[in-house]
Design a protein around this motif. Sequence first.
Motif, mmCIF file in Angstrom:
data_model
loop_
_atom_site.group_PDB
_atom_site.id
_atom_site.type_symbol
_atom_site.label_atom_id
_atom_site.label_comp_id
_atom_site.label_asym_id
_atom_site.label_seq_id
_atom_site.Cartn_x
_atom_site.Cartn_y
_atom_site.Cartn_z
ATOM 1 N N ASP A 1 0.833 -1.209 0.000
ATOM 2 C CA ASP A 1 0.000 0.000 0.000
ATOM 3 C C ASP A 1 0.866 1.257 0.000
ATOM 4 O OD1 ASP A 1 -2.812 -1.124 2.083
ATOM 5 O OD2 ASP A 1 -2.269 -1.506 -0.014
ATOM 6 N N SER A 2 0.199 2.396 -0.118
ATOM 7 C CA SER A 2 0.853 3.698 -0.115
ATOM 8 C C SER A 2 0.285 4.576 0.995
ATOM 9 C CB SER A 2 0.647 4.413 -1.458
ATOM 10 O OG SER A 2 1.219 3.691 -2.517
ATOM 11 N N LEU A 3 1.103 5.508 1.450
ATOM 12 C CA LEU A 3 0.697 6.523 2.412
ATOM 13 C C LEU A 3 1.426 7.812 2.072
ATOM 14 C CD1 LEU A 3 0.799 5.057 6.067
ATOM 15 C CD2 LEU A 3 -1.193 5.996 4.882
ATOM 16 N N ARG A 4 0.811 8.942 2.410
ATOM 17 C CA ARG A 4 1.508 10.216 2.275
ATOM 18 C C ARG A 4 1.508 10.930 3.620
ATOM 19 N NH1 ARG A 4 0.313 15.610 -1.377
ATOM 20 N NH2 ARG A 4 -1.345 15.896 0.166
ATOM 21 N N LEU A 5 2.694 11.198 4.106
ATOM 22 C CA LEU A 5 2.859 11.950 5.350
ATOM 23 C C LEU A 5 3.016 13.437 5.030
ATOM 24 C CD1 LEU A 5 5.416 9.686 7.253
ATOM 25 C CD2 LEU A 5 2.925 9.496 7.143
ATOM 26 N N SER A 6 2.542 14.265 5.941
ATOM 27 C CA SER A 6 2.686 15.709 5.805
ATOM 28 C C SER A 6 3.321 16.274 7.063
ATOM 29 C CB SER A 6 1.323 16.375 5.594
ATOM 30 O OG SER A 6 0.688 15.892 4.441
ATOM 31 N N CYS A 7 3.979 17.409 6.905
ATOM 32 C CA CYS A 7 4.605 18.085 8.044
ATOM 33 C C CYS A 7 4.523 19.582 7.800
ATOM 34 C CB CYS A 7 6.056 17.653 8.200
ATOM 35 S SG CYS A 7 6.990 18.591 9.433
ATOM 36 N N ALA A 8 4.099 20.311 8.809
ATOM 37 C CA ALA A 8 4.018 21.759 8.699
ATOM 38 C C ALA A 8 4.321 22.373 10.059
ATOM 39 C CB ALA A 8 2.637 22.187 8.225
ATOM 40 N N PRO A 9 4.802 23.597 10.096
ATOM 41 C CA PRO A 9 5.006 24.258 11.386
ATOM 42 C C PRO A 9 3.659 24.628 11.985
ATOM 43 C CG PRO A 9 5.612 25.712 9.583
ATOM 44 C CD PRO A 9 5.296 24.402 8.974
ATOM 45 N N ALA A 10 3.546 24.550 13.308
ATOM 46 C CA ALA A 10 2.304 24.923 13.979
ATOM 47 C C ALA A 10 1.986 26.395 13.751
ATOM 48 C CB ALA A 10 2.408 24.620 15.463
ATOM 49 N N SER A 11 3.002 27.204 13.596
ATOM 50 C CA SER A 11 2.832 28.605 13.235
ATOM 51 C C SER A 11 4.077 29.027 12.466
ATOM 52 C CB SER A 11 2.645 29.478 14.488
ATOM 53 O OG SER A 11 3.788 29.399 15.316
ATOM 54 N N GLY A 12 3.950 30.059 11.638
ATOM 55 C CA GLY A 12 5.084 30.513 10.853
ATOM 56 C C GLY A 12 5.334 29.655 9.630
ATOM 57 N N THR A 13 6.553 29.716 9.126
ATOM 58 C CA THR A 13 6.910 28.999 7.902
ATOM 59 C C THR A 13 8.241 28.279 8.073
ATOM 60 O OG1 THR A 13 8.236 30.770 6.914
ATOM 61 C CG2 THR A 13 5.852 30.886 6.605
ATOM 62 N N PHE A 14 8.556 27.431 7.080
ATOM 63 C CA PHE A 14 9.840 26.748 7.065
ATOM 64 C C PHE A 14 10.980 27.665 6.596
ATOM 65 C CE2 PHE A 14 8.705 22.802 8.539
ATOM 66 C CZ PHE A 14 7.791 22.104 7.766
ATOM 67 N N ARG A 15 10.642 28.851 6.139
ATOM 68 C CA ARG A 15 11.650 29.789 5.634
ATOM 69 C C ARG A 15 12.493 29.104 4.556
ATOM 70 N NH1 ARG A 15 13.303 32.458 11.528
ATOM 71 N NH2 ARG A 15 11.176 32.476 12.316
ATOM 72 N N THR A 16 13.807 29.213 4.646
ATOM 73 C CA THR A 16 14.673 28.632 3.625
ATOM 74 C C THR A 16 15.426 27.424 4.166
ATOM 75 O OG1 THR A 16 16.473 30.134 4.201
ATOM 76 C CG2 THR A 16 14.945 30.863 2.486
ATOM 77 N N TRP A 17 14.830 26.741 5.090
ATOM 78 C CA TRP A 17 15.512 25.661 5.794
ATOM 79 C C TRP A 17 15.542 24.343 5.022
ATOM 80 C CZ3 TRP A 17 12.416 26.482 10.953
ATOM 81 C CH2 TRP A 17 12.746 27.737 11.477
ATOM 82 N N THR A 18 16.556 23.551 5.258
ATOM 83 C CA THR A 18 16.588 22.163 4.825
ATOM 84 C C THR A 18 15.603 21.369 5.684
ATOM 85 O OG1 THR A 18 18.886 22.259 4.104
ATOM 86 C CG2 THR A 18 18.036 20.106 4.755
ATOM 87 N N LEU A 19 14.914 20.425 5.062
ATOM 88 C CA LEU A 19 13.918 19.613 5.753
ATOM 89 C C LEU A 19 14.232 18.127 5.570
ATOM 90 C CD1 LEU A 19 10.741 21.512 4.524
ATOM 91 C CD2 LEU A 19 12.010 21.894 6.653
#
Length: 125
Positions: free
Chosen positions: A16-34
């Motif tokens: 099977d397949s799954l898609r995980l998501s990740c986001a900051p609770a507030s603000g943005t990821f800016r220019t960061w490596t993830l």
Amino acid sequence: QVQLVESGGGLVQPGDSLRLSCAPASGTFRTWTLAWFRQAPGNEREFVATISWPGAKQQYARSVKGRFTISRDNVQSTMYLQMNDLKPEDTAIYFCAAASRHQSVQSTQGDYDYWGQGTQVTVSS
């Protein structure tokens, strides 16, 4: 302090397949490596995949290369991990991470200063 929030985990069958998501609770990821890391029961946390800013470069662990795809939406400030052809050995808690001091791909945990709480992925028939 940046709080990261993962979602999308669950119980699936092999193949099977799954898609995980990740986001900051507030603000943005800016220019960061993830990145995504995972930890299986009884094992240490290990690297899964990383993506540079703004997203041109990706790097994968050998065990997931060809099955998993990391991506990022810089407008929505969200990172994804598309996981296809899941195997029982992919069972783990999956963590997203952000490295505020880097823009290139990084596979070392020590380079990451912000982490999510994790989302459980279980692959079982």
